[in-house]
Write an enzyme that holds these catalytic residues in place. Sequence first.
Site, PDB file in Angstrom:
ATOM      1  N   TYR A 155       0.837  -1.214   0.000  1.00 46.47           N
ATOM      2  CA  TYR A 155       0.000   0.000   0.000  1.00 46.47           C
ATOM      3  C   TYR A 155       0.878   1.273   0.000  1.00 46.47           C
ATOM      4  O   TYR A 155       0.629   2.208  -0.763  1.00 46.47           O
ATOM      5  CB  TYR A 155      -0.902  -0.049   1.234  1.00 46.47           C
ATOM      6  CG  TYR A 155      -1.913   1.068   1.352  1.00 46.47           C
ATOM      7  CD1 TYR A 155      -3.059   1.088   0.557  1.00 46.47           C
ATOM      8  CD2 TYR A 155      -1.736   2.096   2.281  1.00 46.47           C
ATOM      9  CE1 TYR A 155      -3.995   2.100   0.674  1.00 46.47           C
ATOM     10  CE2 TYR A 155      -2.662   3.110   2.409  1.00 46.47           C
ATOM     11  CZ  TYR A 155      -3.788   3.113   1.611  1.00 46.47           C
ATOM     12  OH  TYR A 155      -4.708   4.121   1.734  1.00 46.47           O
ATOM     13  N   LYS A 159       1.084   4.167  -2.901  1.00 41.27           N
ATOM     14  CA  LYS A 159       0.749   5.576  -2.645  1.00 41.27           C
ATOM     15  C   LYS A 159       1.964   6.487  -2.891  1.00 41.27           C
ATOM     16  O   LYS A 159       1.799   7.628  -3.335  1.00 41.27           O
ATOM     17  CB  LYS A 159       0.209   5.744  -1.222  1.00 41.27           C
ATOM     18  CG  LYS A 159      -1.139   5.023  -0.984  1.00 41.27           C
ATOM     19  CD  LYS A 159      -2.217   5.517  -1.937  1.00 41.27           C
ATOM     20  CE  LYS A 159      -3.605   4.998  -1.569  1.00 41.27           C
ATOM     21  NZ  LYS A 159      -4.650   5.479  -2.476  1.00 41.27           N
TER      22      LYS A 159
END
Length: 247
Positions: A155, A159
């Site tokens: 994740y 990002k």
Amino acid sequence: MKLLENKTAIVTGGARGIGEAICLKLALEGCQIVVSDIDLEGANQCAAKVKALGVDAIAVKTDVTQFQDAENLFKTGLDKFNKIDILVNNAGITRDNLIMRMSESEWDSVISVNLKGTYNCIKAGTRMFFKQRAGKIINMASVVGIMGNTGQANYSASKAGVIGLTKSIAKEFGSRNIQVNAVAPGYIETEMTKHLSEAAKETFLTMIPLKKPGLPEDVAAVTLFLSSPMSDYVTGQVINVDGGMVM
Ligand code: NDP
């Protein structure tokens, strides 16, 4: 005159959580909304809430990992509203695990939705935005893309990638009068964070100077700013909405 009168926005992952709050916040300023989500029923429900505010909306089933879906999203939005002024790349998922235990599919699915999905929607809209010589693109990043997080290598990488993508596209699109920015939420109360352990929630709270989690509306407010003419001289920026967690 409302801030976004006669404007149209595509919001991905718009069925619930932060995406839904963005749809409603922009609609309150007069913006027509194309609610895009893999969950068509949820997207339809959000579109109905937007219409109840007195502006038009449609729901489009979109899996952002599929480029054809992204192309269809723009085509359907343009067929209905004739122009798209704002693209909010908000769809995102988590598949948390320590890297030691993280499967290839956990890695791939998060990169595919969060990073490739953002690329797909930008790419599908590029020609239209260039011809228009105007537009706003807002990408949903995360503070963990800046600071990293145990159990979120996939994740965080996705990002951080969204932040790099945002800055590069801002440089490529600037001469066409298209502003490209990212919002980096911290700990926001949504379905995504509902299942965090109490210990994890406590840890986050100790890191937040404002001593409370954020609400989807807090993220929507900054997204509204970045969607509106108030931010016409702002591009390539990442604005944290995190109660001061990262500074
Ligand atoms: P939610 O999980 O509540 O909502 C995400 C929405 O995206 C869901 O409706 C989901 O549908 C949809 N979605 C999932 N996969 C796809 C796909 N392949 N194509 C299209 N839509 C898809 O998340 P949040 O509202 O909490 O998060 C929104 C964004 O904000 C995400 O990018 C997230 O990473 C980011 N963010 C959130 C934070 C938080 O604390 N909540 C913190 C930092 C960033 P379905 O339910 O069917 O899967």
